[in-house]
Enzyme design. Structure first.
Site, mmCIF file in Angstrom:
data_model
loop_
_atom_site.group_PDB
_atom_site.id
_atom_site.type_symbol
_atom_site.label_atom_id
_atom_site.label_comp_id
_atom_site.label_asym_id
_atom_site.label_seq_id
_atom_site.Cartn_x
_atom_site.Cartn_y
_atom_site.Cartn_z
ATOM 1 N N LYS A 135 -43.107 -3.735 -29.180
ATOM 2 C CA LYS A 135 -41.794 -3.148 -28.912
ATOM 3 C C LYS A 135 -41.892 -1.723 -28.362
ATOM 4 O O LYS A 135 -41.049 -1.294 -27.566
ATOM 5 C CB LYS A 135 -40.934 -3.164 -30.180
ATOM 6 C CG LYS A 135 -40.767 -4.547 -30.811
ATOM 7 C CD LYS A 135 -40.121 -5.536 -29.876
ATOM 8 C CE LYS A 135 -39.784 -6.845 -30.557
ATOM 9 N NZ LYS A 135 -40.938 -7.633 -30.979
ATOM 10 N N LEU B 232 -27.105 1.641 -34.686
ATOM 11 C CA LEU B 232 -25.742 1.461 -34.194
ATOM 12 C C LEU B 232 -24.961 0.661 -35.229
ATOM 13 O O LEU B 232 -25.366 -0.439 -35.607
ATOM 14 C CB LEU B 232 -25.755 0.742 -32.847
ATOM 15 C CG LEU B 232 -26.595 1.408 -31.740
ATOM 16 C CD1 LEU B 232 -26.512 0.605 -30.456
ATOM 17 C CD2 LEU B 232 -26.166 2.835 -31.518
ATOM 18 N N LYS C 28 -29.288 -16.305 -34.680
ATOM 19 C CA LYS C 28 -28.090 -16.644 -33.931
ATOM 20 C C LYS C 28 -27.488 -17.966 -34.418
ATOM 21 O O LYS C 28 -28.217 -18.903 -34.746
ATOM 22 C CB LYS C 28 -28.418 -16.723 -32.444
ATOM 23 C CG LYS C 28 -28.937 -15.411 -31.875
ATOM 24 C CD LYS C 28 -29.587 -15.588 -30.526
ATOM 25 C CE LYS C 28 -30.240 -14.314 -30.040
ATOM 26 N NZ LYS C 28 -31.023 -14.516 -28.806
ATOM 27 N N ARG D 85 -39.844 -15.945 -22.701
ATOM 28 C CA ARG D 85 -39.862 -17.408 -22.839
ATOM 29 C C ARG D 85 -38.478 -17.967 -22.556
ATOM 30 O O ARG D 85 -37.526 -17.228 -22.328
ATOM 31 C CB ARG D 85 -40.274 -17.776 -24.266
ATOM 32 C CG ARG D 85 -39.379 -17.120 -25.318
ATOM 33 C CD ARG D 85 -39.628 -17.631 -26.715
ATOM 34 N NE ARG D 85 -38.951 -16.844 -27.733
ATOM 35 C CZ ARG D 85 -37.678 -16.942 -28.057
ATOM 36 N NH1 ARG D 85 -36.906 -17.796 -27.413
ATOM 37 N NH2 ARG D 85 -37.144 -16.194 -29.008
ATOM 38 N N VAL E 177 -33.271 -20.616 -26.754
ATOM 39 C CA VAL E 177 -32.482 -21.728 -27.272
ATOM 40 C C VAL E 177 -31.155 -21.834 -26.510
ATOM 41 O O VAL E 177 -30.705 -22.909 -26.125
ATOM 42 C CB VAL E 177 -32.207 -21.542 -28.780
ATOM 43 C CG1 VAL E 177 -31.243 -22.611 -29.301
ATOM 44 C CG2 VAL E 177 -33.504 -21.563 -29.573
#
Length: 446
Positions: free
Chosen positions: A116, A203, A237, A291, A294
């Site tokens: 990251k 945030l 998600k 990648r 989904v």
């Protein structure tokens, strides 16, 4: 170029890749574990090979087994799907060194974007807006306190090699800082074998917005619109949609073009997703997924493009046959992830599906590998289907999704279909623009 592909994944995405291969005339070999021996997608594959025992560590995550499976079946390429080995830079390197094609970016790019800190530096260089923070390793010293004072509380400590919602801690006061850094480092080392952590401003009420890109090996790259993935539980998600509600198109176009520039600078090839937090009419980069996602389905619905076919085509060395001016966005699409789990306490619900009747009709699509009699294994992710709706407007897409969920019949196991129906009835969701905390706050209030 290749004409035979090993699918190194399972479930609905394995079947999705099979269909794309057949459309392109590519032979496919299905890798499977002992737990998936009887699955329909194993039987429908032109060729199938068992790569190990039921636990994913002994099958779908076994790099040597997957590489051997490709070699003994004569597959010239490997598609990793999503999850499992899809963002494993070492596996991609092994594939490259074996003279095979990894369907995705080069291993060096996966490694760079998987860290990251490195990813954030690359985005800053490309002019992609990032969450304010310190772009470097953070340690539990007095220097850390000075750094974070300059950023301002609250902050979030993150694992540089993290993902899946792990390796993150929010810190609101100075007195908690050192303990949070040390705890996150320890968790990161255990989970990712990399104890490096960094810090960003936290945030409080953002949305999760992501931008899809597609690039070939000749320097051609396009962005394919944006998705809103803010309905989440524990950073996982639940519902995704495209396009995002109330995000200025000019902002998306500007940041999308910057993402394209970043991909060209990286030498990126294939599909990729830039993930952002959106707050106060600003997009802030948080990470890149190297990648297939989904939720690629909702982008397919509003663009009319088959993203898996394009992913395979660029991996075969083809040039993109579309330019940015050719891409348009029509209507609205929503995806609900159908999981084999209790809709109240979210415990997995593996077992035999006694009866399976998915919905149909205008504006509905079901991506699944399940049918009546299928046994959901206890070893893997609980997602068993994706229900996708499309409408001329968001309201029509919601209405069609509600109708589809009510038609969906699953007997023998529990699913989260009742949860989806409840979410779609919430005024806040129907108005759009919910934050990433919406679902957890709503569940806590029930």
């Amino acid at each position: 170029m290749f004409d035979k592909l090993l699918i190194a994944n399972r479930g609905e995405i394995a079947l999705r890749i099979q269909r794309a291969c057949k459309a392109l005339g590519i032979g496919c070999v299905q890798a499977y574990s002992e737990a998936d021996t009887g699955a329909d997608y194993v039987r429908t594959a032109e060729q199938a090979i068992c790569v190990g025992a039921a636990p994913s560590s002994r099958s779908y995550l076994d790099k040597a087994a997957m590489l051997l499976a490709a070699e003994v079946t004569g597959a010239q390429a490997i598609h990793p799907g999503y999850g499992f080995l899809s963002e494993n830079a070492e596996f991609a390197r092994w594939v490259e060194e074996a003279g095979l094609i990894f369907v995705g970016p080069l291993s060096g790019v996966i490694r760079r974007m998987g860290d990251k800190i490195c990813a954030k530096r690359a985005m800053i260089e490309a002019g992609v807006p990032c969450v304010p923070g310190f772009v470097g390793e953070l340690t539990a010293t007095r220097d850390a306190l000075e750094i974070i004072r300059s950023i301002g509380f609250p902050v979030i400590i993150k694992a540089a090699g993290g993902g899946g919602g792990r390796g993150m801690r929010v810190v609101r006061e100075e007195k908690d800082l050192m303990a949070a850094i040390a705890a996150t480092q320890q968790e990161a080392e255990k989970a990712f074998a990399n104890g490096t952590v960094y810090v960003e401003r936290y945030l409080d009420n953002p949305r999760h917005v992501e931008i899809q890109i597609l690039a070939d090996k000749y320097g051609n790259c396009v962005w394919l619109g944006a998705r809103d993935c803010s309905v989440q539980r524990r950073h996982q998600k639940v519902i995704e949609e495209a396009p995002p509600v109330d995000v200025p198109q000019r902002l998306l176009a500007d940041v999308g073009s910057r993402c394209v520039a970043a991909c060209k600078a990286l030498g990126y090839v294939g599909l990729g997703t830039f993930e952002f937090l959106f707050e106060d009419n600003q997009l802030f980069f948080i990470e890149m997924n190297t990648r297939l996602q989904v939720e690629h389905t909702v982008t397919e619905m509003i663009t009319g493009l088959d993203l898996v076919q394009y992913q395979l085509r660029v991996a075969r060395g083809e040039r993109l046959d579309i330019e940015q001016k050719d891409i348009s966005f029509v209507g609205h699409s929503i995806e609900c992830r159908i999981n084999a789990e209790d809709p109240l306490d979210f415990r997995p619900s593996p077992g035999r599906v006694d009866f399976w009747q998915p919905p149909g009709g205008p504006g509905l699509r079901v991506d699944t590998h399940v049918s009546s009699g299928y046994v959901v294994p206890a070893f893997y992710d609980s997602m068993i289907a994706k229900l996708i709706s499309f409408g001329r407007t968001r309201e029509e897409a919601i209405a069609r999704m509600q109708g589809g969920l009510r038609q969906f019949v699953v007997e023998g196991i529990k699913t989260n279909i009742p949860l989806h129906l409840s979410i779609l009835e919430q005024d806040k969701f129907r108005k759009g623009a919910v934050s990433i905390h919406f679902l957890e706050k709503w569940l806590a209030s029930k």
